[in-house]
Design an enzyme around this catalytic site. Structure first.
Site, PDB file in Angstrom:
ATOM      1  N   ALA A 186       9.732 -34.639 -16.819  1.00  0.00           N
ATOM      2  CA  ALA A 186       8.508 -35.256 -17.347  1.00  0.00           C
ATOM      3  C   ALA A 186       7.539 -35.565 -16.207  1.00  0.00           C
ATOM      4  O   ALA A 186       6.335 -35.301 -16.304  1.00  0.00           O
ATOM      5  CB  ALA A 186       8.868 -36.538 -18.095  1.00  0.00           C
ATOM      6  N   ASP A 187       8.072 -36.087 -15.098  1.00  0.00           N
ATOM      7  CA  ASP A 187       7.210 -36.383 -13.946  1.00  0.00           C
ATOM      8  C   ASP A 187       6.602 -35.102 -13.381  1.00  0.00           C
ATOM      9  O   ASP A 187       5.439 -35.056 -12.989  1.00  0.00           O
ATOM     10  CB  ASP A 187       8.014 -37.087 -12.845  1.00  0.00           C
ATOM     11  CG  ASP A 187       8.202 -38.562 -13.165  1.00  0.00           C
ATOM     12  OD1 ASP A 187       8.926 -39.242 -12.421  1.00  0.00           O
ATOM     13  OD2 ASP A 187       7.609 -39.022 -14.169  1.00  0.00           O
ATOM     14  N   ASP A 223       6.004 -32.339 -15.056  1.00  0.00           N
ATOM     15  CA  ASP A 223       4.949 -31.895 -15.983  1.00  0.00           C
ATOM     16  C   ASP A 223       3.678 -32.714 -15.800  1.00  0.00           C
ATOM     17  O   ASP A 223       2.567 -32.186 -15.860  1.00  0.00           O
ATOM     18  CB  ASP A 223       5.424 -31.996 -17.433  1.00  0.00           C
ATOM     19  CG  ASP A 223       6.495 -30.965 -17.729  1.00  0.00           C
ATOM     20  OD1 ASP A 223       7.213 -31.110 -18.729  1.00  0.00           O
ATOM     21  OD2 ASP A 223       6.617 -30.000 -16.932  1.00  0.00           O
ATOM     22  N   SER A 252       9.478   2.565   7.717  1.00  0.00           N
ATOM     23  CA  SER A 252       8.045   2.315   7.870  1.00  0.00           C
ATOM     24  C   SER A 252       7.494   3.334   8.868  1.00  0.00           C
ATOM     25  O   SER A 252       8.208   4.238   9.293  1.00  0.00           O
ATOM     26  CB  SER A 252       7.794   0.877   8.299  1.00  0.00           C
ATOM     27  OG  SER A 252       8.486   0.623   9.479  1.00  0.00           O
ATOM     28  N   LEU A 253       6.241   3.187   9.215  1.00  0.00           N
ATOM     29  CA  LEU A 253       5.602   4.161  10.096  1.00  0.00           C
ATOM     30  C   LEU A 253       5.195   3.489  11.383  1.00  0.00           C
ATOM     31  O   LEU A 253       4.792   2.317  11.378  1.00  0.00           O
ATOM     32  CB  LEU A 253       4.342   4.718   9.422  1.00  0.00           C
ATOM     33  CG  LEU A 253       4.566   5.548   8.156  1.00  0.00           C
ATOM     34  CD1 LEU A 253       3.256   5.759   7.415  1.00  0.00           C
ATOM     35  CD2 LEU A 253       5.179   6.887   8.530  1.00  0.00           C
ATOM     36  N   GLU A 270      -3.314  12.359   5.273  1.00  0.00           N
ATOM     37  CA  GLU A 270      -3.587  11.798   3.939  1.00  0.00           C
ATOM     38  C   GLU A 270      -3.897  10.314   4.083  1.00  0.00           C
ATOM     39  O   GLU A 270      -3.503   9.699   5.085  1.00  0.00           O
ATOM     40  CB  GLU A 270      -2.366  11.976   3.041  1.00  0.00           C
ATOM     41  CG  GLU A 270      -1.192  11.139   3.514  1.00  0.00           C
ATOM     42  CD  GLU A 270       0.158  11.597   2.960  1.00  0.00           C
ATOM     43  OE1 GLU A 270       0.448  11.275   1.823  1.00  0.00           O
ATOM     44  OE2 GLU A 270       0.905  12.260   3.715  1.00  0.00           O
ATOM     45  N   ASP A 273      -3.077   1.078   0.684  1.00  0.00           N
ATOM     46  CA  ASP A 273      -2.717  -0.308   0.968  1.00  0.00           C
ATOM     47  C   ASP A 273      -2.149  -0.970  -0.287  1.00  0.00           C
ATOM     48  O   ASP A 273      -2.831  -1.704  -0.995  1.00  0.00           O
ATOM     49  CB  ASP A 273      -3.959  -1.064   1.469  1.00  0.00           C
ATOM     50  CG  ASP A 273      -3.578  -2.343   2.190  1.00  0.00           C
ATOM     51  OD1 ASP A 273      -2.368  -2.576   2.378  1.00  0.00           O
ATOM     52  OD2 ASP A 273      -4.487  -3.101   2.559  1.00  0.00           O
ATOM     53  N   ARG A 315      10.886  -1.682  -1.663  1.00  0.00           N
ATOM     54  CA  ARG A 315      11.432  -1.355  -0.360  1.00  0.00           C
ATOM     55  C   ARG A 315      12.393  -2.426   0.161  1.00  0.00           C
ATOM     56  O   ARG A 315      13.391  -2.126   0.796  1.00  0.00           O
ATOM     57  CB  ARG A 315      10.272  -1.169   0.606  1.00  0.00           C
ATOM     58  CG  ARG A 315      10.746  -0.880   1.963  1.00  0.00           C
ATOM     59  CD  ARG A 315       9.635  -0.442   2.856  1.00  0.00           C
ATOM     60  NE  ARG A 315      10.085  -0.736   4.190  1.00  0.00           N
ATOM     61  CZ  ARG A 315       9.337  -1.056   5.197  1.00  0.00           C
ATOM     62  NH1 ARG A 315       8.052  -1.102   5.054  1.00  0.00           N
ATOM     63  NH2 ARG A 315       9.843  -1.322   6.349  1.00  0.00           N
ATOM     64  N   GLU A 334       3.318   4.802  -3.378  1.00  0.00           N
ATOM     65  CA  GLU A 334       2.697   3.485  -3.271  1.00  0.00           C
ATOM     66  C   GLU A 334       2.167   3.019  -4.626  1.00  0.00           C
ATOM     67  O   GLU A 334       1.472   3.766  -5.316  1.00  0.00           O
ATOM     68  CB  GLU A 334       1.529   3.590  -2.268  1.00  0.00           C
ATOM     69  CG  GLU A 334       1.163   2.299  -1.625  1.00  0.00           C
ATOM     70  CD  GLU A 334       2.050   1.967  -0.417  1.00  0.00           C
ATOM     71  OE1 GLU A 334       3.048   2.670  -0.178  1.00  0.00           O
ATOM     72  OE2 GLU A 334       1.735   0.975   0.265  1.00  0.00           O
ATOM     73  N   LYS A 361      -4.407   3.795  12.110  1.00  0.00           N
ATOM     74  CA  LYS A 361      -4.977   2.666  11.371  1.00  0.00           C
ATOM     75  C   LYS A 361      -6.489   2.548  11.565  1.00  0.00           C
ATOM     76  O   LYS A 361      -7.012   2.886  12.625  1.00  0.00           O
ATOM     77  CB  LYS A 361      -4.330   1.343  11.840  1.00  0.00           C
ATOM     78  CG  LYS A 361      -2.824   1.301  11.710  1.00  0.00           C
ATOM     79  CD  LYS A 361      -2.333   1.291  10.278  1.00  0.00           C
ATOM     80  CE  LYS A 361      -2.550  -0.038   9.615  1.00  0.00           C
ATOM     81  NZ  LYS A 361      -1.510  -1.014   9.919  1.00  0.00           N
ATOM     82  N   CYS A 373       9.495 -23.701  28.381  1.00  0.00           N
ATOM     83  CA  CYS A 373      10.123 -25.003  28.555  1.00  0.00           C
ATOM     84  C   CYS A 373      11.478 -24.779  29.208  1.00  0.00           C
ATOM     85  O   CYS A 373      12.232 -23.887  28.810  1.00  0.00           O
ATOM     86  CB  CYS A 373      10.283 -25.643  27.184  1.00  0.00           C
ATOM     87  SG  CYS A 373      11.508 -26.941  27.140  1.00  0.00           S
TER      88      CYS A 373
HETATM   89  S1  IVH Z   1       5.068   7.897   4.370  1.00  0.00           S
HETATM   90  C1  IVH Z   1       9.247   7.885   6.214  1.00  0.00           C
HETATM   91  N1  IVH Z   1       2.651   8.035   3.401  1.00  0.00           N
HETATM   92  O1  IVH Z   1       2.903   2.638   4.651  1.00  0.00           O
HETATM   93  C2  IVH Z   1       7.831   7.561   5.986  1.00  0.00           C
HETATM   94  N2  IVH Z   1       3.578   5.885   3.702  1.00  0.00           N
HETATM   95  O2  IVH Z   1       3.550   1.510   7.260  1.00  0.00           O
HETATM   96  C3  IVH Z   1       7.540   7.036   4.640  1.00  0.00           C
HETATM   97  N3  IVH Z   1       2.140   4.067   2.946  1.00  0.00           N
HETATM   98  O3  IVH Z   1       6.202   1.744   3.914  1.00  0.00           O
HETATM   99  C4  IVH Z   1       6.170   6.560   4.460  1.00  0.00           C
HETATM  100  N4  IVH Z   1       0.475   5.308   2.258  1.00  0.00           N
HETATM  101  O4  IVH Z   1       4.493   1.731   2.003  1.00  0.00           O
HETATM  102  C5  IVH Z   1       3.635   7.230   3.779  1.00  0.00           C
HETATM  103  N5  IVH Z   1       0.547   8.307   2.478  1.00  0.00           N
HETATM  104  C6  IVH Z   1       1.524   7.526   2.859  1.00  0.00           C
HETATM  105  C7  IVH Z   1       1.422   6.133   2.740  1.00  0.00           C
HETATM  106  C8  IVH Z   1       2.480   5.329   3.186  1.00  0.00           C
HETATM  107  C9  IVH Z   1       0.929   4.078   2.377  1.00  0.00           C
HETATM  108  C10 IVH Z   1       2.891   2.847   3.269  1.00  0.00           C
HETATM  109  C11 IVH Z   1       4.352   2.841   2.850  1.00  0.00           C
HETATM  110  C12 IVH Z   1       5.120   2.602   4.106  1.00  0.00           C
HETATM  111  C13 IVH Z   1       4.080   1.977   4.986  1.00  0.00           C
HETATM  112  C14 IVH Z   1       4.420   2.180   6.447  1.00  0.00           C
END
Ligand code: IVH
Length: 711
Positions: free
Chosen positions: A49-50, A52, A97-98, A131, A135, A154, A189, A329, A452
């Site tokens: 109740a509190d 809410d 990841s990349l 390509e 995002d 992921r 994505e 990027k 430190c």
């Molecule tokens: S390839 C083994 N292609 O970017 C490589 N990733 O920074 C698999 N992302 O975790 C990733 N567009 O979520 C690939 N055209 C694209 C992408 C892409 C976005 C994301 C994806 C990945 C992250 C890595």
């Protein structure tokens, strides 16, 4: 402590704007605390109740002062799914990841590196696809016999969340595929278009519900809903760009594989092209950058991938990123604001980190009020070598500063506008003593950071180490988060990690004590002890990461665990390497991904009596799980020590070493009685001779390729 009654003492209609703002801040904090107690610690601190009443009061104030609604408003938290609400899915093939590139030179370097690795000359053509980098958030879709059977986020790359029901509601994700391999994991994505994002936020605001800071957050929040009918109502989209497990190859090039994904029923990005060399790649980057604002969805760069899938296979992976791809990027987003104060935080390795407290400012759709200032040199306007940065301009409290944000990276203070500097602003004096324990803070030669010297007597270091120890990627003990660790440390119950595992024993009698403590009920105390019990069995990599050794992060810990296999073997190796010389030291340095700085930090940690005793005390309470070495059950060289010498003609040294290690072999730089096999190319000298003397088996490069089935 939380008194809903006092919060509701004044009529909302009587509140001034300032009072309303202050009360919304207090309510956000109290409700978050109540949520945490209820959901995470299973130990409600206030009645329903509190609770809410607090929520209702918050809503009423927001209704009267809509402009004061906070970004972290509790009215937006409704329905937010806790991570533990989804079942876990172990990815058949890790989701990686990349690595990032920020300028044209990085792309040249990418091309060069690949050529070096593959032993390709500058004249050989090395086409790559280019390509947009979408995002959004990545998703892995598993199809069996053409039917969607599972969708997973992921997560940490190895284990994600099962969001199948939600994925089925997305129009771009087909339920059935035409003419696909029997097993096909499609990766891509999930994102939201600008138009859909605006409309969603308008709808949410109208209904007094959560609005999102940007399309990416909206996509993530929409996909990670426990109730799939909510996801269904959200306009999510999906681009396919990669794959995980497949029962047969999709094609022989990246480009054709993407065309195949389109043919079986997926949306693929229309701006994907084939480029021959860095020049064409960066030209395409600029074209996409031009189109960025009019695409209708967020992208944060361009991804290049080696087109030939056979070369991709040869190039393989580093611990978390493929060697055959890179993300170029776009430049970061910027804004100007006032620097209100500089706080010094003390990290678990004693590093004093200056943090800028800023007047809140929106940078690329996110409100920023804190940013890193790196270290004292950075504030003073010079780099580690004493060269000027920002033309030597220092940063002072009261300055007008430029804040910079790139993707998920922590915001930075990049520049300062001297024309707006207040007259009274004085140069910032970096503290020479730890603000937490008063110990001297010193900078070692060559170190950019002041540290430190208090070691474990510094409460900040001890607590930060403990917080790291219980963090998600480390021991991840449910009910024992940062807040609880701080509480236990303050009360002297937990001073070092080992103490966690004697907590119940020491307070077995005293469960009463824990029970009586603020925020702990009988149930939550029991749950805590059960959660601790559960973590007495711990994977080797997690344990190593949890120790918080400088330069030894999560990936490195897993890499080391996979390399050494068992904790005992690892400890033996650390002891053997402690003089930073000799075969064990060389073996450590020989691991692909371990550099000298990391290696030194590692062996010194295990050699320091104080730290070692603390680690040993901890390990006594644990069963350390052996790390899964790569599946090399049918590898002819698993467990063998191999030495490459002389010239290799069909592959480079780096490639040979990476392949051998992937097959479970240990690659050594010198021949000894422990060597099982020497691969000798033309020009092999003393090593081949030594192998002969020691009667070690010796083969040539073709023999090696025959042996590993790669001829
Ligand atoms: S390839 C083994 N292609 O970017 C490589 N990733 O920074 C698999 N992302 O975790 C990733 N567009 O979520 C690939 N055209 C694209 C992408 C892409 C976005 C994301 C994806 C990945 C992250 C890595």
């Amino acid at each position: 402590m939380n008194q809903a009654g006092s919060a509701a003492t004044r009529k909302v209609a009587d509140l001034s704007e300032a009072e309303a703002r202050a009360e919304l801040a207090r309510l956000a904090k109290e409700i978050a605390q109540a949520d945490d107690a209820y959901h995470r610690r299973d130990a409600p601190e206030i009645s329903d109740a509190d609770y809410d009443a607090l929520k209702a009061r918050n809503l009423a104030i927001e209704a009267r002062f809509p402009a004061l609604k906070r970004d972290d408003s509790p009215s937006e938290q409704v329905g937010a799914a806790p991570a533990e609400g989804f079942a876990k899915v172990t990815h058949a093939v890790r989701m990686l990841s990349l690595s990032n590139a920020f300028d044209d030179a990085d792309i040249e370097e990418f091309d060069d590196r690949i050529r070096r690795y593959l032993g390709l000359g500058p004249e050989a053509s090395l086409p790559c696809t280019a390509e947009p980098k979408i995002d959004g958030l990545s998703l892995s879709l598993r199809y069996e016999q053409g039917k969607l059977v599972q969708a997973a986020t992921r997560g940490d790359g190895a284990v994600g969340e099962n969001v199948t029901a939600n994925a089925r509601t997305i129009d771009d994700i087909p339920d059935t595929l035409n003419g696909a391999p029997d097993v096909l994991e499609v990766r891509g994505e999930v994102y939201m278009s600008h138009e859909d994002f605006e409309a969603l936020n308008a709808r949410q605001a109208e209904q007094g519900a959560k609005t999102f800071a940007n399309p990416r957050n909206a996509a993530a929040g929409s996909l990670r809903q426990l109730d799939s009918s909510i996801t269904k109502a959200r306009p999510l989209r999906f681009f396919a760009y990669a794959w995980g497990e497949i029962s047969e190859a999709l094609a022989d090039t990246q480009m054709k594989a993407i065309e195949r994904l389109a043919a079986v029923g997926f949306q693929t990005n229309p701006l994907t092209v084939l480029c021959d060399g860095p020049e064409e790649m960066t030209a395409h980057y600029r074209e996409i950058e031009q189109q960025r604002a009019s695409l209708g969805y967020d992208i944060d760069g361009v991804v290049y991938k080696v087109n030939d899938l056979d070369l991709q296979r040869r190039l393989g992976f580093r611990s978390t990123t493929p060697r055959w791809a890179i993300a170029h990027k776009f430049p970061a987003e910027l804004a100007w604001t006032r620097l209100e104060a500089i706080d010094i935080q003390v990290g678990r390795t004693g590093a004093l980190s200056p943090v800028a407290r800023l007047s809140p400012v929106t940078v690329g759709g996110v409100v920023v009020s804190n940013a890193t200032l790196h270290n004292e040199d950075y504030i003073a306007g010079r780099d580690a070598k004493g060269n000027p940065i920002r033309d030597g301009k220092d940063i002072r409290i009261g300055d007008w500063v430029q804040v910079y944000r790139a993707g998920d990276v922590i915001p930075k203070v990049a520049d300062v506008d001297l024309s707006k500097r207040p007259d009274a602003a004085a140069a910032y004096e970096f503290p020479k003593a730890c603000p937490e324990c008063g110990s001297e803070a010193i900078r070692e030669e060559g170190d950019a950071v002041r540290r430190c010297t208090g070691g474990l007597i510094c409460p900040a270091q001890a607590v930060e180490k403990l917080k790291h120890f219980v963090s998600r990627a480390a021991f991840d003990i449910e009910g024992l988060g940062s807040k609880q660790v701080e509480q236990f440390y303050r009360d002297g119950w937990i001073k070092e990690p080992a103490d966690i595992f004697t907590l119940e024993e020491r307070f077995g009698q005293g469960m009463q004590q824990l029970k009586n403590r603020e925020g702990w009920g009988e149930k939550s105390a029991k749950n805590l002890f059960a959660a601790i019990e559960e973590k007495r069995r711990i994977p080797f990599g997690r344990l190593l990461f949890a120790l918080g050794i400088r330069h030894v992060g999560e990936q490195a810990s897993n890499l080391l665990a996979r390399f050494y296999g068992t904790w005992d073997e690892f400890i033996e190796a650390m002891d053997g390497a402690k003089a930073c010389e000799g075969p064990e030291w060389e073996r450590l340095l020989g691991i692909d991904g371990v550099g000298e700085v990391m290696a030194r930090s590692l062996v010194t940690s295990f050699a320091q009596a104080h730290e070692r005793e603390s680690i040993d005390r901890l390990v006594e309470h644990l069963t350390v799980e052996e790390a899964a070495r790569p599946d090399t059950s049918d590898s002819p060289v698993a467990g063998k020590t191999v030495v490459f010498t002389g010239t290799l003609e069909k592959m480079t040294r780096a490639e040979a070493k990476a392949r051998a290690e992937a097959l479970g072999a240990k690659v050594s730089g010198s021949v000894s009685a422990k060597t099982d096999l020497v691969v000798a190319g033309p020009g092999a000298g003393s090593k081949a001779k030594k192998a002969e003397e020691l009667c070690v088996e010796m083969i040539d490069e073709d023999g090696w390729l025959d042996l590993i089935g790669d001829a």
